[in-house]
Motif scaffolding. Structure first.
Motif, PDB file in Angstrom:
ATOM      1  N   ASP A 140       0.875  -1.180   0.000  1.00  0.00           N
ATOM      2  CA  ASP A 140       0.000   0.000   0.000  1.00  0.00           C
ATOM      3  C   ASP A 140       0.906   1.223   0.000  1.00  0.00           C
ATOM      4  N   THR A 145       2.827   0.534   3.777  1.00  0.00           N
ATOM      5  CA  THR A 145       2.808  -0.767   4.452  1.00  0.00           C
ATOM      6  C   THR A 145       2.794  -1.860   3.381  1.00  0.00           C
ATOM      7  N   ARG A 147       1.581  -6.102   3.018  1.00  0.00           N
ATOM      8  CA  ARG A 147       1.000  -7.302   3.633  1.00  0.00           C
ATOM      9  C   ARG A 147       1.536  -8.495   2.855  1.00  0.00           C
ATOM     10  N   ASP A 149       2.040 -12.694   2.619  1.00  0.00           N
ATOM     11  CA  ASP A 149       1.559 -13.999   3.106  1.00  0.00           C
ATOM     12  C   ASP A 149       2.669 -14.721   3.877  1.00  0.00           C
ATOM     13  N   ALA A 204      -0.068  -8.994  12.433  1.00  0.00           N
ATOM     14  CA  ALA A 204      -0.005 -10.313  11.789  1.00  0.00           C
ATOM     15  C   ALA A 204      -1.359 -10.995  11.897  1.00  0.00           C
ATOM     16  N   ASP A 205      -1.651 -11.846  10.915  1.00  0.00           N
ATOM     17  CA  ASP A 205      -2.740 -12.815  11.044  1.00  0.00           C
ATOM     18  C   ASP A 205      -2.081 -14.132  11.424  1.00  0.00           C
ATOM     19  N   HIS A 215      -6.221 -11.753  14.386  1.00  0.00           N
ATOM     20  CA  HIS A 215      -5.406 -10.627  13.928  1.00  0.00           C
ATOM     21  C   HIS A 215      -4.759 -10.021  15.156  1.00  0.00           C
ATOM     22  N   SER A 217      -1.964  -7.088  16.791  1.00  0.00           N
ATOM     23  CA  SER A 217      -1.259  -5.825  16.558  1.00  0.00           C
ATOM     24  C   SER A 217      -0.964  -5.247  17.938  1.00  0.00           C
ATOM     25  N   ALA A 240      -0.214 -14.113   7.585  1.00  0.00           N
ATOM     26  CA  ALA A 240       0.186 -12.892   6.874  1.00  0.00           C
ATOM     27  C   ALA A 240       0.913 -11.970   7.843  1.00  0.00           C
ATOM     28  N   GLU A 242       2.210  -7.931   8.364  1.00  0.00           N
ATOM     29  CA  GLU A 242       2.042  -6.558   7.881  1.00  0.00           C
ATOM     30  C   GLU A 242       3.271  -5.748   8.299  1.00  0.00           C
ATOM     31  N   TYR A 243       3.956  -5.190   7.288  1.00  0.00           N
ATOM     32  CA  TYR A 243       5.216  -4.500   7.553  1.00  0.00           C
ATOM     33  C   TYR A 243       5.097  -2.989   7.341  1.00  0.00           C
TER      34      TYR A 243
END
Ligand SMILES: Cc1cc2nc3c(=O)[nH]c(=O)nc-3n(C[C@H](O)[C@H](O)[C@H](O)COP(=O)(O)OP(=O)(O)OC[C@H]3O[C@@H](n4cnc5c(N)ncnc54)[C@H](O)[C@@H]3O)c2cc1C
Length: 491
Positions: A140, A145, A147, A149, A204-205, A215, A217, A240, A242-243
């Motif tokens: 994104d 960010t 995402r 897998d 993260a998921d 989820h 965070s 997944a 998320e960075y």
């Protein structure tokens, strides 16, 4: 012929047309397997069929097409045969596989990129949960960010980020798994500027051992989020990641500055004296090794990720550390530079390594490295630089505690040829004996490179260990996820 093999050959012969496929594959035979505690057990054929039916991806058994490919991991010395391999295609596959394993207390391994040097991502007789088909990345640009897998490789993130002028810290070999690397820490060529991969993990998921998809965070299940930043694969299977991404010119100034053996001491003393206080934009990984035509060398791999106009000034002290015999530094695409070690570290290579962090890079260590080094094409002593942004965090901010390291020292033999038992044992013995001389200069180890020494894991995590145990007690009280640098539950 086993019933299931008969069914497969019947399908190949066209008999399948007469039957619904579900009926053809109805007969899975009972099979032996190994429990989490290492005991023998039997998996009922009907239960295995039910698992296979529940998955979108394939469930592979010994003899199936793709089974041998799926069980092969990076280190060619590892040769383990799981009873089952679940090639997951989504969170629901992971949840079904996890539930199957938990209900039977079955030995479980999780494969991301397969780079665990000790082979923790494949198991003998258990269920291998293979994430490698789950590998898409979405960046994104406006939120900065990404995402990724849980089966993504580092190169997937590097390349998708570069397209949009964004980057985040990833490993120095692009086929390393992002999941394994990030959960245990994650050093890379830009970590001094942007900190480690785990520090850039925003959320993260994760499928936990109870089969639930969560989820996490800093706002949701914050203790688990804290543990995922360095606590390894102890708490579940990450679907997944998320960075945080950072605006970075996709072109960096990078290459090698190589010193002949006569300058080895000066070159390593330069690293000892200046490694800790270089600009964050400069990363220097150092390899002491033997080149075919040159003999032993000290080679600095430099990456400057800052303003290109300032690169020469930043690199001048390195170039003055001796008289380089070669200097290949140039403007190069970062995502391509990240692949430079992919071939020399290709899958199937054999490696035996010892490693730990160096906090004080002393003249005594320099002398010992020069003395210990062996003139062999398979041998190297490697220093992966830390410091900068990595060390500006406190040890308790994340589960990853090592915030004082100058670098991570590694000693290895790495070879491609199929060795005899005697040759292999000789190489292993050499690394062990050299390590006996070098280990006294180290403080604690990196769990991603040393996931076997679980006896020392407690001390290694220091003050973070008790908090990790609390999270483990909550999310994995039976220690199903134990093929890793293991946090032992106490409930
Ligand atoms: C050639 C090579 C280069 C390397 N370079 C670097 C480097 O530059 N920087 C660095 O910091 N480290 C580096 N490492 C070490 C690397 O970080 C670890 O080996 C890491 O564990 C690899 O992750 P993987 O997914 O590829 O490995 P795997 O063997 O697949 O997994 C390793 C561990 O992580 C677990 N795991 C993997 N994916 C998941 C997931 N989705 N959810 C839960 N658990 C998971 C596995 O169960 C296992 O315990 C390197 C290793 C090698 C062999």
């Amino acid at each position: 012929m086993k019933r299931r093999e008969f069914c497969k050959s019947a399908v190949a012969a066209g008999v399948a047309a007469a039957f619904p496929i579900g009926e053809i594959l109805a007969d899975f035979v009972d099979m032996p397997a190994i429990t989490s505690a290492g005991n023998e057990t039997t998996l009922e054929g009907a239960a295995v069929k039910e698992l296979a039916d529940s998955l979108r991806g394939a469930l592979l058994l010994s003899g199936d097409d793709g089974y041998d490919h799926a069980r092969a991991v990076w280190n060619g010395m590892i040769d383990k045969q799981p009873a089952l391999i679940a090639r997951c295609e989504g969170a629901s596959d992971v949840s079904h596989a996890m539930t199957f394993a938990r209900e039977r207390n079955l030995l479980v391994s999780v494969r991301g990129g397969g780079h665990s040097i000790s082979g923790k991502s494949v198991c003998e007789g258990g269920l291998m949960i293979d994430m490698s088909d789950m590998n898409s990345v979405r960046v994104d640009q406006s939120a900065r960010t990404a995402r990724a897998d849980g089966g993504c490789l580092e190169g997937h993130i590097d390349r998708e980020g570069a397209l949009l002028g964004l980057a985040t810290t990833g490993g120095i070999v692009s086929h390393t798994g992002a999941g394994g690397l990030t959960l245990g820490g994650g050093f890379g060529r830009i970590c001094r500027k942007y900190s480690m991969a785990c520090d850039n993990l925003l959320g993260a998921d994760i499928v936990t051992v109870d089969g639930q998809l969560r989820h996490v965070s800093d706002e949701e299940e914050a203790d688990l989020m804290w543990a995922l930043r360095g606590g390894g694969s102890n708490f579940g299977i990450v679907i997944a990641l998320e960075y945080q991404m950072h605006a970075m010119d996709p072109i960096v100034i990078a290459g090698d500055v190589v010193f002949a053996w006569k300058d080895a001491r000066d070159a390593l003393m330069f690293y000892a004296e200046h490694g800790a206080d270089m600009p964050d934009e400069l990363n220097l990984n150092v390899i002491v090794r033997t080149l075919p035509d040159t003999g032993p060398v000290v080679s600095f791999e430099a990456v400057w990720c800052g303003d290109p106009a300032k690169a020469d000034a930043a690199l001048a002290p390195l170039r003055a550390a001796g008289k380089p015999i070669s200097d290949t530094i140039a403007a190069v695409p970062y995502a391509i530079f990240q692949t430079r070690g992919d071939n020399s570290n290709r899958h199937g290579i054999r490696m035996y390594m010892k490693s730990s962090f160096v906090n004080d890079f002393t003249p005594e260590l320099v002398d010992q490295v020069i003395d210990v080094h062996r003139e062999s094409p398979t041998y190297a002593i490697f220093f992966m630089q830390s410091g900068g942004a990595v060390n500006r965090r406190s040890p308790g901010d994340t589960a990853f505690p090592y915030r004082s390291a100058h670098s991570n020292m590694m000693v290895w033999h790495q070879w491609l040829d199929l060795e005899s038992d005697a040759e292999r044992e000789a190489r292993i013995a050499e690394v062990r004996s050299d390590w006996a001389r070098l280990q006294k200069f180290t403080h604690g180890f990196y769990v991603n490179l040393n996931d076997e020494d679980t006896a020392r894991t407690h001390a290694n995590y220091g003050a973070n260990y008790e908090r990790l145990v609390k999270v483990k007690n909550q999310y994995d009280p039976t220690n199903l996820m134990h093929l890793n640098a293991n946090i032992k539950p106490t409930v």
